[in-house]
Design a protein around this motif. Sequence first.
Motif: not given
Length: 285
Positions: A259-270
């Motif tokens: 997210c470019a807004g708040c910097g959070r990252e949401y991983p894609v799991a295996k």
Amino acid sequence: MTWALVVGGVLLLAGLLYWQLVIAEGTYLGPRVVTFLYNLVAPTYDEIKQFDMACEQWFLGLPLARALETVPAPLVLDVGTGTGRLPRALLFQPAFQGRVIGLDLSRRMLTEAARRLRPYGEQVSLIWQDAQVLPFPDDTFDAVTCLEVLEFTPRPRAVLRELVRVLRPGGVLLISNRIGRDAALLPGRAFPRPVLEQVLENLLLEDIQIRPWQEDYDLVWALKRGEPRGGGVRPLEEILRCPACQHGPLSLEREAYRCAGCGREYPVAKDGVIEMAAAARRRPR
Ligand SMILES: C[S@@+](CC[C@H](N)C(=O)[O-])C[C@H]1O[C@@H](n2cnc3c(N)ncnc32)[C@H](O)[C@@H]1O
């Protein structure tokens, strides 16, 4: 006398626990308890439910595929997808040439869903996220489904509003509503039929049909009012929004949506599940 009081107290406590944990499945104790319970039963959920393939097709897969037959590549969201019951029923239909996104708050239910839906490859995406904040823009999906879920959320009316928000005008809403003996033990979670009809009308839905489905559930079909627009299969990067700050679209970089807004990252799991729930709760880096 003392013994009678102790026995009475134990029975009362057992009854209370049975109500809260078995009938209400933790709904009055909050989403963490509901999720904990579903994480526990996930590996045996399908065995417990004993889904009948013919019934699943008759009540879900076939009518939903028919309702979407005028859309060349429909985009469907299944909220509280569990082990992927609705995606499986719909994708089994050869006429359905679209894509299904399944969202759930129990990570282990999604692990089961990912395993069972593997044969459908790119036609399915799974997201670990709370139904109370759907990470999509308004008017996105051709159909939004939510089966046997609303009564386990803290505010079913608010979740209903979210379902309708992301549904495009002219799109199909398919939900279940708890009925029968246990519905009386779920105050504020299950809707009496006339109340549900009114709630759906207030959300600007039309063509509302409430039909008997299972012993404990009605099946509810409705259309979102308005000139049809939106919908159709689109890449996830285009439609995903940050559940924490609502910024979107998100960019896919090194196996994570950013997210470019708040910097959070949401991983894609295996197993392919996009893990939003935990990251949305944490502070951004
Ligand atoms: C009875 S199961 C139904 C699963 C599936 N829809 C089906 O019909 O088999 C209820 C599901 O709702 C999910 N759920 C409960 N509360 C939720 C919430 N707040 N957000 C997303 N999913 C939720 C649970 O994790 C569980 O997978």
